[in-house]
Design a protein around this motif. Structure first.
Motif, PDB file in Angstrom:
ATOM      1  N   LEU A  10      18.915   4.816  13.765  1.00 23.27           N
ATOM      2  CA  LEU A  10      19.632   3.244  14.514  1.00 23.27           C
ATOM      3  C   LEU A  10      20.659   4.493  14.923  1.00 23.27           C
ATOM      4  CD1 LEU A  10      20.931   0.662  12.141  1.00 23.27           C
ATOM      5  CD2 LEU A  10      19.418   0.081  13.733  1.00 23.27           C
ATOM      6  N   ILE A  14      25.729   2.248  16.176  1.00 27.46           N
ATOM      7  CA  ILE A  14      25.142   1.221  15.828  1.00 27.46           C
ATOM      8  C   ILE A  14      25.898   1.120  14.142  1.00 27.46           C
ATOM      9  CG2 ILE A  14      23.999  -0.509  15.266  1.00 27.46           C
ATOM     10  CD1 ILE A  14      24.387  -0.421  18.896  1.00 27.46           C
ATOM     11  N   LEU A  15      26.656  -0.272  13.785  1.00 23.44           N
ATOM     12  CA  LEU A  15      26.696  -0.035  12.204  1.00 23.44           C
ATOM     13  C   LEU A  15      25.419  -0.433  11.277  1.00 23.44           C
ATOM     14  CD1 LEU A  15      28.536  -1.012  10.140  1.00 23.44           C
ATOM     15  CD2 LEU A  15      28.432  -3.353  10.433  1.00 23.44           C
ATOM     16  N   PRO A  17      25.091  -1.429   7.975  1.00 22.64           N
ATOM     17  CA  PRO A  17      25.332  -2.012   6.352  1.00 22.64           C
ATOM     18  C   PRO A  17      24.492  -1.499   5.342  1.00 22.64           C
ATOM     19  CG  PRO A  17      24.620  -4.245   7.744  1.00 22.64           C
ATOM     20  CD  PRO A  17      24.098  -2.917   8.813  1.00 22.64           C
ATOM     21  N   GLN A  18      22.557  -1.796   5.417  1.00 26.15           N
ATOM     22  CA  GLN A  18      22.088  -0.975   4.734  1.00 26.15           C
ATOM     23  C   GLN A  18      22.075   0.424   3.855  1.00 26.15           C
ATOM     24  OE1 GLN A  18      17.583  -2.747   4.704  1.00 26.15           O
ATOM     25  NE2 GLN A  18      18.299  -2.955   6.558  1.00 26.15           N
ATOM     26  N   LYS A  41      13.140   4.339  10.367  1.00 24.94           N
ATOM     27  CA  LYS A  41      12.455   3.897   9.654  1.00 24.94           C
ATOM     28  C   LYS A  41      11.802   5.482  10.144  1.00 24.94           C
ATOM     29  CE  LYS A  41      13.023  -0.672  11.432  1.00 24.94           C
ATOM     30  NZ  LYS A  41      12.543  -1.703  12.783  1.00 24.94           N
ATOM     31  N   SER A  65       8.239   1.960  24.289  1.00 22.75           N
ATOM     32  CA  SER A  65       7.956   0.792  24.283  1.00 22.75           C
ATOM     33  C   SER A  65       8.157  -0.537  23.033  1.00 22.75           C
ATOM     34  CB  SER A  65       6.992   0.448  25.056  1.00 22.75           C
ATOM     35  OG  SER A  65       5.752   0.808  24.347  1.00 22.75           O
ATOM     36  N   PHE A  66       7.557   0.066  21.543  1.00 16.99           N
ATOM     37  CA  PHE A  66       7.221  -0.828  20.915  1.00 16.99           C
ATOM     38  C   PHE A  66       7.994   0.122  19.577  1.00 16.99           C
ATOM     39  CE2 PHE A  66       3.889  -1.911  18.207  1.00 16.99           C
ATOM     40  CZ  PHE A  66       4.071  -3.367  18.218  1.00 16.99           C
ATOM     41  N   LEU A  67       8.447   0.518  19.253  1.00 18.55           N
ATOM     42  CA  LEU A  67       7.950   1.422  17.843  1.00 18.55           C
ATOM     43  C   LEU A  67      10.247   1.554  17.606  1.00 18.55           C
ATOM     44  CD1 LEU A  67       5.779   3.966  17.117  1.00 18.55           C
ATOM     45  CD2 LEU A  67       5.391   1.981  16.637  1.00 18.55           C
ATOM     46  N   ALA A  68      10.425   2.075  18.694  1.00 21.39           N
ATOM     47  CA  ALA A  68      11.997   1.646  18.476  1.00 21.39           C
ATOM     48  C   ALA A  68      12.417   0.821  20.050  1.00 21.39           C
ATOM     49  CB  ALA A  68      12.413   2.537  18.937  1.00 21.39           C
ATOM     50  N   ASN A  69      14.162   0.617  19.918  1.00 18.27           N
ATOM     51  CA  ASN A  69      14.394  -0.667  20.839  1.00 18.27           C
ATOM     52  C   ASN A  69      15.070  -0.038  20.842  1.00 18.27           C
ATOM     53  OD1 ASN A  69      15.747  -2.232  22.492  1.00 18.27           O
ATOM     54  ND2 ASN A  69      15.660  -3.851  20.948  1.00 18.27           N
ATOM     55  N   VAL A  71      17.557   0.432  23.072  1.00 22.39           N
ATOM     56  CA  VAL A  71      18.961  -0.808  23.339  1.00 22.39           C
ATOM     57  C   VAL A  71      20.120  -0.053  21.365  1.00 22.39           C
ATOM     58  CG1 VAL A  71      20.438  -2.860  23.409  1.00 22.39           C
ATOM     59  CG2 VAL A  71      18.610  -2.910  24.907  1.00 22.39           C
ATOM     60  N   ILE A  72      19.197  -0.207  20.854  1.00 28.40           N
ATOM     61  CA  ILE A  72      19.616   0.610  19.698  1.00 28.40           C
ATOM     62  C   ILE A  72      19.347   0.918  18.856  1.00 28.40           C
ATOM     63  CG2 ILE A  72      20.609  -2.131  18.835  1.00 28.40           C
ATOM     64  CD1 ILE A  72      18.131  -2.487  17.429  1.00 28.40           C
TER      65      ILE A  72
ATOM     66  N   LEU B  58       8.929  -4.991  11.550  1.00 31.46           N
ATOM     67  CA  LEU B  58       9.344  -4.049  12.898  1.00 31.46           C
ATOM     68  C   LEU B  58      10.947  -4.470  13.247  1.00 31.46           C
ATOM     69  CD1 LEU B  58       8.762  -1.688  14.143  1.00 31.46           C
ATOM     70  CD2 LEU B  58       7.240  -2.931  16.611  1.00 31.46           C
ATOM     71  N   ARG B  59      10.722  -5.100  13.856  1.00 28.46           N
ATOM     72  CA  ARG B  59      11.882  -5.666  14.358  1.00 28.46           C
ATOM     73  C   ARG B  59      12.435  -7.245  14.515  1.00 28.46           C
ATOM     74  NH1 ARG B  59      11.379  -1.605  17.301  1.00 28.46           N
ATOM     75  NH2 ARG B  59      10.962  -2.656  19.174  1.00 28.46           N
ATOM     76  N   LEU B 109      24.602  -8.098   4.832  1.00 30.71           N
ATOM     77  CA  LEU B 109      23.369  -8.471   4.354  1.00 30.71           C
ATOM     78  C   LEU B 109      22.289  -9.141   3.308  1.00 30.71           C
ATOM     79  CD1 LEU B 109      23.587  -4.570   2.492  1.00 30.71           C
ATOM     80  CD2 LEU B 109      22.561  -5.041   4.426  1.00 30.71           C
ATOM     81  N   ARG B 147      23.187 -10.488  13.985  1.00 29.98           N
ATOM     82  CA  ARG B 147      23.624  -9.890  14.509  1.00 29.98           C
ATOM     83  C   ARG B 147      24.069  -9.465  15.844  1.00 29.98           C
ATOM     84  NH1 ARG B 147      25.246  -3.625  12.272  1.00 29.98           N
ATOM     85  NH2 ARG B 147      23.077  -3.984  11.426  1.00 29.98           N
TER      86      ARG B 147
END
Lengths: 90, 234
Positions: A10, A14-15, A17-18, A41, A65-69, A71-72, B58-59, B109, B147
């Motif tokens: 992340l 970006i917060l 929480p985990q 990840k 394009s896929f494994l990561a977004n 934007v975040i 994944l997401r 969570l 969120r």
């Protein structure tokens, strides 16, 4: 066969929480002195054939394009050396 | 002839049938669309329903975003086709970059399931014309990854352009459905694209269309009557 590792985290702003929940559990488990934990990840890609520049460029596109977004999340792509692969198998 | 509104079923969709039912109640014709099929069967609008497509692996929405049906949905949404994404559908729309920002796990969570109070901020989109700006509504909410996040620049832009469509009402008792249920930035529950044809939100209007179910009110029905009115008068 070569292994390419894609790490996805992340973005710092970006917060997470985990990660915070893990960090808060640490003192209870006797681990002191860890002020922050962020959870990400890791993808291990077993690549057929040589990991040349073209292959890495394709994996970079896949990660973006896929494994990561993006934007975040931020990501890194690296080739795992044979020593590390051997060590991990022990 | 009435309007034909497509509802896509992905592996793991949950609310496709409820959405079809809501469309029928509003007086339009629901058309079942299949994730593997690029053909949108000439529908006039599309709803991406709630659920857990591909198990949220994944997401949420990251894998279904690349399904064949989405190729056509993305292409036609850019050309003006009205698209509504509810819950998993909203997650899909952000993953497909039809809407800005992204969805992450609830800040507490936990999975959350409750009736939620919202304020309608924009009653001029294709899907909200039958509401009035400032109207407060009460509809079910149920999600794990609710969120909403985006960078400050994007959030400012959304607000300046009136593209925040719904906001969680935060002043009041949690037991009565008030409060930000997932840590969404600026209490954002739903947004729209620049053209106003694509709308995504986390809460579930399709579960609040009959007095017998959901919140016991019909606060979600105007989504479906709005689009019908928009399509038949267009």
């Amino acid at each position: 066969m070569a292994r390419v590792v894609v790490d996805v985290m992340l973005k710092p702003e970006i917060l997470d929480p985990q990660g915070q929940a893990v960090q808060r559990a640490l003192p209870r488990l006797g681990f002191e002195g860890i002020s922050d934990v962020r959870q990400g990840k890791r993808f291990e890609l077993e690549v057929d054939g040589p990991v040349d520049e073209a292959a890495l460029a394709r994996i970079h596109d896949l990660a973006e394009s896929f494994l990561a977004n993006t934007v975040i999340e931020d990501f890194t792509v690296r080739v795992e050396s044979d020593d590390v692969v051997a060590g991990a198998a022990k | 002839m009435t309007a034909r509104i497509g509802v896509v079923t992905f592996p793991g969709s949950l609310d496709d049938r409820d959405t079809q039912r809501a469309i029928r109640l509003a007086g339009a014709e629901p058309v079942a669309l299949w994730h593997k099929d690029k053909d949108l069967k000439q529908v006039d609008a599309v709803v991406l329903p709630g659920g857990f497509s591909y198990g949220d692996y994944l997401r949420a929405g990251a894998i279904s975003r690349f399904s064949p049906v989405m190729e056509t949905v993305i292409e036609q949404a850019r050309a003006g086709l009205p698209v509504l994404g509810i819950c998993n559908g909203f997650q899909l729309l952000t993953e497909a970059h039809l809407l800005p920002g992204a969805m992450l796990g609830n800040d507490h969570l936990h999975f959350i399931c409750r009736d939620q109070k919202l304020r309608v901020e924009n009653a001029e989109t294709a899907w909200t014309g039958d509401y009035t700006a400032g109207q407060e509504i009460h509809i079910p909410l149920k999600n794990m990854d609710g969120r909403y996040v985006a960078d400050e620049y994007t959030l400012d832009e959304l607000e300046a352009e009136g593209r925040v469509v719904f906001r969680y009402l935060v002043r009041g008792e949690a037991a009565e459905g008030y409060g930000n249920p997932n840590g969404s930035l600026r209490d954002i529950a739903g947004i729209t694209n620049e053209a106003g044809n694509v709308v995504g939100l986390m809460p579930h209007p399709e579960h609040a269309v009959e007095p017998l179910i959901g919140t016991g009110r019909t606060d979600g029905l105007p989504f479906f009557t709005s689009i019908l009115k928009k399509l038949v008068t267009a």
